[in-house]
Design a protein around this motif. Structure first.
Motif, PDB file in Angstrom:
ATOM      1  N   SER A 221       1.418  -9.220 -10.870  1.00  0.00           N
ATOM      2  CA  SER A 221       2.537  -8.808 -10.409  1.00  0.00           C
ATOM      3  C   SER A 221       2.328  -8.872  -9.038  1.00  0.00           C
ATOM      4  O   SER A 221       2.961  -9.097  -8.215  1.00  0.00           O
ATOM      5  CB  SER A 221       2.983  -8.695 -11.742  1.00  0.00           C
ATOM      6  OG  SER A 221       2.050  -6.843 -11.522  1.00  0.00           O
ATOM      7  N   PHE A 222       1.141  -8.354  -8.775  1.00  0.00           N
ATOM      8  CA  PHE A 222       1.040  -7.007  -7.100  1.00  0.00           C
ATOM      9  C   PHE A 222       1.022  -8.762  -6.316  1.00  0.00           C
ATOM     10  O   PHE A 222       1.380  -8.551  -5.596  1.00  0.00           O
ATOM     11  CB  PHE A 222      -0.109  -7.190  -7.408  1.00  0.00           C
ATOM     12  CG  PHE A 222      -0.860  -6.192  -6.373  1.00  0.00           C
ATOM     13  CD1 PHE A 222       0.368  -5.667  -4.951  1.00  0.00           C
ATOM     14  CD2 PHE A 222      -2.048  -4.767  -5.936  1.00  0.00           C
ATOM     15  CE1 PHE A 222      -0.263  -5.161  -3.961  1.00  0.00           C
ATOM     16  CE2 PHE A 222      -2.248  -4.406  -5.306  1.00  0.00           C
ATOM     17  CZ  PHE A 222      -0.714  -4.812  -3.426  1.00  0.00           C
ATOM     18  N   PHE A 225       4.372 -10.106  -5.642  1.00  0.00           N
ATOM     19  CA  PHE A 225       5.231  -9.627  -5.141  1.00  0.00           C
ATOM     20  C   PHE A 225       4.405  -9.427  -3.297  1.00  0.00           C
ATOM     21  O   PHE A 225       5.296  -9.708  -2.814  1.00  0.00           O
ATOM     22  CB  PHE A 225       5.315  -8.281  -5.398  1.00  0.00           C
ATOM     23  CG  PHE A 225       6.075  -7.927  -6.286  1.00  0.00           C
ATOM     24  CD1 PHE A 225       7.597  -8.332  -6.203  1.00  0.00           C
ATOM     25  CD2 PHE A 225       5.766  -7.537  -7.992  1.00  0.00           C
ATOM     26  CE1 PHE A 225       8.650  -7.966  -7.390  1.00  0.00           C
ATOM     27  CE2 PHE A 225       6.606  -7.034  -8.371  1.00  0.00           C
ATOM     28  CZ  PHE A 225       8.007  -7.690  -8.818  1.00  0.00           C
ATOM     29  N   TYR A 226       3.254  -9.078  -3.612  1.00  0.00           N
ATOM     30  CA  TYR A 226       2.806  -9.500  -2.250  1.00  0.00           C
ATOM     31  C   TYR A 226       2.770 -10.799  -1.131  1.00  0.00           C
ATOM     32  O   TYR A 226       3.121 -10.964   0.033  1.00  0.00           O
ATOM     33  CB  TYR A 226       0.565  -9.074  -2.173  1.00  0.00           C
ATOM     34  CG  TYR A 226       0.155  -8.603  -0.881  1.00  0.00           C
ATOM     35  CD1 TYR A 226      -0.052  -7.154  -0.754  1.00  0.00           C
ATOM     36  CD2 TYR A 226      -0.088  -9.884   0.123  1.00  0.00           C
ATOM     37  CE1 TYR A 226      -0.653  -7.281   0.328  1.00  0.00           C
ATOM     38  CE2 TYR A 226      -0.376  -8.962   1.353  1.00  0.00           C
ATOM     39  CZ  TYR A 226      -1.503  -7.238   0.930  1.00  0.00           C
ATOM     40  OH  TYR A 226      -1.517  -7.352   2.476  1.00  0.00           O
ATOM     41  N   TYR A 256      10.044  -6.086  -3.557  1.00  0.00           N
ATOM     42  CA  TYR A 256       8.129  -6.096  -3.303  1.00  0.00           C
ATOM     43  C   TYR A 256       7.643  -3.960  -3.225  1.00  0.00           C
ATOM     44  O   TYR A 256       6.963  -3.696  -4.301  1.00  0.00           O
ATOM     45  CB  TYR A 256       7.565  -6.369  -2.235  1.00  0.00           C
ATOM     46  CG  TYR A 256       6.327  -5.910  -1.482  1.00  0.00           C
ATOM     47  CD1 TYR A 256       4.899  -5.932  -2.812  1.00  0.00           C
ATOM     48  CD2 TYR A 256       6.044  -5.515   0.130  1.00  0.00           C
ATOM     49  CE1 TYR A 256       3.694  -5.638  -1.992  1.00  0.00           C
ATOM     50  CE2 TYR A 256       4.682  -4.598  -0.201  1.00  0.00           C
ATOM     51  CZ  TYR A 256       4.159  -4.728  -0.898  1.00  0.00           C
ATOM     52  OH  TYR A 256       2.260  -4.049  -0.839  1.00  0.00           O
ATOM     53  N   HIS A 260       7.186  -3.533  -7.238  1.00  0.00           N
ATOM     54  CA  HIS A 260       5.639  -3.133  -7.885  1.00  0.00           C
ATOM     55  C   HIS A 260       5.029  -2.094  -8.305  1.00  0.00           C
ATOM     56  O   HIS A 260       4.072  -1.631  -8.944  1.00  0.00           O
ATOM     57  CB  HIS A 260       4.686  -4.303  -6.426  1.00  0.00           C
ATOM     58  CG  HIS A 260       3.156  -3.926  -7.134  1.00  0.00           C
ATOM     59  ND1 HIS A 260       2.565  -3.003  -6.049  1.00  0.00           N
ATOM     60  CD2 HIS A 260       2.410  -3.691  -7.504  1.00  0.00           C
ATOM     61  CE1 HIS A 260       1.155  -2.856  -6.210  1.00  0.00           C
ATOM     62  NE2 HIS A 260       0.985  -3.127  -6.974  1.00  0.00           N
TER      63      HIS A 260
END
Length: 295
Positions: A221-222, A225-226, A256, A260
């Motif tokens: 997921s990081f 979003f990143y 983001y 996150h």
């Protein structure tokens, strides 16, 4: 056009409130623990730094999204917009570095490689992290200094757009590359570990692997979003978005630092426990208020 702006502002508002609550929770819980015990774990130190940087980043995003970008004429004439551009660039670089160090920390603590350099970094990462966080702050400042003059001239001479883009991308690309390398290494390590466990025990999961896979779910997921944030940032810097799509990229960027952070809280037992208690308390207060109004 007008309904799209209204919808964008509503979504931005929801993201802003969510992010303020989530990042504020990380800051308050970890700072309270630091005041009580006079120490923080390396992971809590990174989460606190990330929460603080995201708090201010969200404030900058919503200011740019609701004030300075509503009118292109005002944006060109308003001197404060140039200041906000510099602050926005600094916070973007600062935040990307902190998020990158969180990914590096996960990689060093969870991944398992036999290379001497990796093993050396694995042993020293906790001690190096304070210096890396402080260094990121200084690097972000140095990266932004050359952009101040180019931003000021950019609003007068459009030929400065390319220079501003190059300077910005130099600041954003290095943490992005490090982030992707650490994420790929961690995914490779977990995949190899699950394969080894499957061959030796007939099962691809053990207790340690379960913990690792929960971390990798958060990391995936990081990554999502990143990368989404990075792509939206590049598109806005290239100035190729139209008025109709501008708020779409702003909404993606706003997701983001809020989305996150929520996932980080859900993946952290201590923060999750505090969040559940806070939600339970808020729910009880809301029910009491409704019952009093009804009576």
């Amino acid at each position: 056009m007008f309904p799209a702006i209204i919808i964008g502002l509503i979504v931005l508002g929801i993201e802003f409130i969510t992010g303020i609550i989530a990042n504020g929770l990380m800051i308050i819980v970890n700072c309270s623990e630091w005041i009580r015990s006079r120490k923080l774990t390396c992971c809590d130190m990174i989460l606190t730094s990330l929460g603080i940087s995201r708090f201010f980043l969200q404030c900058t995003i919503i200011i740019n999204g609701t004030i300075f970008q509503l009118s292109q004429d005002m944006n060109e004439q308003c001197a404060m917009s140039r200041t906000m551009a510099v602050v926005w660039m600094f916070l973007n670089t600062f935040n990307l570095w902190f998020a990158t160090w969180l990914s590096v920390f996960y990689c060093m603590k969870i991944a398992n490689f036999s290379q001497p350099l990796f093993l050396c970094l694995k042993r020293r990462i906790s001690g190096l992290m304070p210096q890396l966080l402080i260094g990121s702050f200084l690097v972000s400042l140095v990266t932004c200094f050359p952009s101040v003059n180019s931003i000021d001239r950019k609003y007068i001479n459009n030929s400065m757009n390319n220079l501003f883009f190059i300077l910005s991308m130099l600041g954003y690309s290095f943490p992005f590359i490090i982030f992707m390398m650490s994420s790929i290494l961690l995914i490779i390590s977990l995949w190899r570990h699950s394969k080894r466990m499957e061959k030796t025990t007939g099962s691809s999961r053990d207790t340690i692997t379960e913990v690792h896979f929960r971390a990798i779910k958060g990391l995936i997921s990081f990554i999502f979003f990143y990368i989404s944030y990075f792509v939206a940032l590049v598109i806005l810097l290239l100035e190729i978005s139209t008025i109709n799509t501008y708020f779409l990229w702003i909404v993606i960027m706003g997701a983001y630092p809020s989305g996150h952070s929520v996932i980080l809280i859900l993946g952290n037992p201590k923060l999750k426990r505090v969040a559940v208690r806070a939600l339970h308390y808020a729910g009880c207060r809301l029910r009491d208020a409704v019952s009093q109004n009804c009576s």
